[in-house]
Design an enzyme around this catalytic site. Structure first.
Site, short mmCIF file in Angstrom:
data_model
loop_
_atom_site.label_atom_id
_atom_site.label_comp_id
_atom_site.label_asym_id
_atom_site.label_seq_id
_atom_site.Cartn_x
_atom_site.Cartn_y
_atom_site.Cartn_z
N CYS A 180 0.82 -1.22 0.00
CA CYS A 180 0.00 0.00 0.00
C CYS A 180 0.85 1.27 0.00
O CYS A 180 0.35 2.35 -0.30
CB CYS A 180 -0.94 0.01 1.19
SG CYS A 180 -2.04 -1.40 1.20
N HIS A 188 -3.46 7.24 2.33
CA HIS A 188 -3.87 5.93 1.81
C HIS A 188 -5.26 5.62 2.35
O HIS A 188 -5.56 5.83 3.52
CB HIS A 188 -2.86 4.87 2.25
CG HIS A 188 -3.31 3.47 2.00
ND1 HIS A 188 -3.84 3.07 0.80
CD2 HIS A 188 -3.33 2.38 2.81
CE1 HIS A 188 -4.16 1.79 0.88
NE2 HIS A 188 -3.86 1.35 2.08
N ASN A 243 -10.24 -0.33 -0.51
CA ASN A 243 -8.79 -0.20 -0.36
C ASN A 243 -8.11 -0.76 -1.61
O ASN A 243 -8.09 -1.96 -1.82
CB ASN A 243 -8.34 -0.98 0.90
CG ASN A 243 -6.85 -0.91 1.13
OD1 ASN A 243 -6.08 -0.50 0.26
ND2 ASN A 243 -6.43 -1.34 2.31
#
Ligand code: UT7
Length: 337
Positions: free
Chosen positions: A116, A256, A286
Site C-alpha cells: 500500500c 492511503h 482499499n
C-alpha cells in the site's frame, strides 16, 4: 525561480474496472452487512476486474490518460515504474507489459513492490532520477487487482480490498513543484501482519501446490489498524517538519484509503477538520498502491487542489512499509528544461 530542479507532477489519470460490487452484493456472499462495512471501514462499494482484465490493463488505461493530458508521445518516456503487489506475473514486470503496450520504446521499466506504500515510495524514487538530471519524463503508476488475491469466503478481508490504477507523469521544473520533503521507513518484523504466502520462491513450482489458504491475503486487522493510525500520523508530522512547515499550513492531506476511521484518527491527532483530508474510500475500497493516485486525480477533478497548494500524502502497508511526502501542487505548464 530557483536553479534547483524539482520533479513536477504535470499530468495524471486513473482507471477502475467497470464492474462494481456493492456492500449489498457482499451480503449475499458472506455473513456481513452494509451497516457493518460502512461503520467499521467507510466503504460502500468497490470496483473489481472481470475476466480478461489484469493489473496491466488498469495500469495501461491510467497511463494513457496521463500521457494524453500531457500530449506526450509514449516514445518520449524515460522510465515507467509500476507500483504493485498484485502484478500480472511474478515476472516479467508488469511495467514491461505496460511499456510494450504503450509503445514506450525508449523507456526503462520496472515494478516496485511496497504494497500500500508503493505509490509514495515510487514517487520518491522517480523524483531522484529527475533531480539528478538523469531522466526527464517518468510515469509512476500505482495499480492493483487485489480482488484476484482475496478469499471471497473470508469476510475479514474480502469486504476491504479492490482494484484500480492511478498514474502521474513527472517532469523537471525550476519552479517549486512536486516533492518538497519525505520520510519513509520499513519494519520487516511486521511481515506476518499482512501477507500472501504463495506465488514466490517459498513454494517451488516443482513441489506440491501450496494449501489454498496461503494463496490469499491474510491480515491481522486490529494490529494493522493500531500501527497505521500511529505511523501515518507520525510520518506525516515528520515529513511536514522536514519541509519546514506546520500541519496547519497543509492545504490537503491525501492519505492511503484503508479505513475512514484511520483517517479520522489522523485528523484528530493533527487537530484539523476532516475537510482537510481527502476521502473517497466509500466508492473504491482499499486499492493499495492505487489508492493515493486515484484520490489525487479525484481531488483535482473536484477542485480541491488549487495550483500552489501544499499536499501531504501518507501510506502504510504490508512489509511493513510506510512513509509520507509533502508536495507542492504546481502542475505547470513549464518551459523546456
Ligand atoms: O492497506 C493496508 C493497511 N490496512 C489497514 O490499514 C487495515 C487496518 N484494519 C482495519 O481497517 C480494521 O481492523 C478492519 C476493518 C480490518 C476490521 O475492523 P475492526 O473494527 O478492527 O474489527 P475486528 O477485527 O475487531 O472485528 C470485530 C467483529 C468481530 O466479531 P466478534 O469477534 O466481535 O464477534 C469480527 O468477526 O467484527 C467481525 N467482523 C465482521 N462482521 C461483519 C469482521 N469482519 C466483518 C465483516 N462483517 N466483514
Amino acid at each position: 525561480m530557483s536553479e534547483q530542479v524539482y520533479a513536477a507532477i504535470t499530468a495524471w489519470g486513473f482507471s477502475v474496472p467497470e464492474k462494481v460490487l456493492t456492500n449489498h452484493d457482499l451480503e449475499r456472499m458472506v455473513e456481513t452487512s452494509d451497516e457493518w462495512i460502512r461503520t467499521r471501514t467507510g466503504i460502500g462499494e468497490r470496483h473489481v476486474v472481470s475476466e480478461g482484465e489484469f493489473t496491466s490493463t488498469l495500469a495501461l488505461a491510467a497511463a494513457r490518460k496521463a500521457l494524453a493530458q500531457a500530449n506526450l508521445p509514449a516514445a518520449e518516456l524515460d522510465l515507467i515504474i509500476v507500483c504493485t503487489a498484485t502484478p500480472d506475473y511474478p515476472f516479467p514486470a508488469t511495467a514491461c507489459i505496460v511499456q510494450e503496450q504503450l509503445g514506450a520504446t525508449r523507456a526503462t521499466a520496472f515494478d516496485l513492490e511496497a504494497a500500500c506504500s508503493g505509490f509514495v515510495y515510487g514517487l520518491n524514487v522517480a523524483t531522484q532520477f529527475i533531480k539528478t538530471g538523469a531522466m526527464k519524463n517518468i510515469l509512476v503508476i500505482g495499480a492493483e487487482t487485489l480482488s484476484r488475491f482475496v478469499n471471497w469466503k473470508d469476510r475479514t478481508t474480502c469486504v476491504l480490498f479492490a482494484d484500480g490504477a492511478g498514474a502521474v507523469l513527472l517532469q523537471p521544473s525550476h519552479e517549486q513543484s512536486g516533492i518538497l520533503s519525505f520520510y519513509s521507513a520499513s519494519s520487516g518484523e511486521g511481515a506476518e501482519l499482512i501477507i500472501e504466502r504463495a506465488g514466490g520462491s517459498r513454494y517451488p513450482a516443482n513441489q506440491p501446490m501450496p494449501p489454498q489458504h496461503d494463496c490469499y491475503i491474510h491480515m491481522a486487522g486490529q494490529e494493522v489498524f493500531k500501527q497505521a493510525v500511529r505511523v501515518m500520523g507520525d510520518d506525516s508530522m515528520e515529513a511536514i517538519a522536514r519541509a519546514g512547515l506546520h500541519p496547519s499550513q497543509i492545504d490537503l492531506f491525501i492519505p492511503h484509503q484503508a479505513n475512514v476511521r484511520i483517517i479520522e484518527a489522523m485528523a484528530k491527532k493533527f487537530e484539523l477538520p476532516m475537510a482537510k483530508f481527502f476521502v473517497n474510500i466509500e466508492y473504491y475500497g482499499n486499492t493499495s498502491a492505487a489508492s493515493i493516485p486515484i484520490a489525487l486525480c479525484e481531488a483535482v477533478e473536484q477542485g480541491k487542489l488549487k495550483p500552489g497548494a501544499l499536499v501531504c500524502m501518507a501510506a502504510f502497508g504490508a512489509g511493513i512499509t510506510h512513509g509520507a511526502l509533502v508536495i507542492r501542487w504546481n502542475p505547470g505548464p513549464f518551459g523546456e528544461l
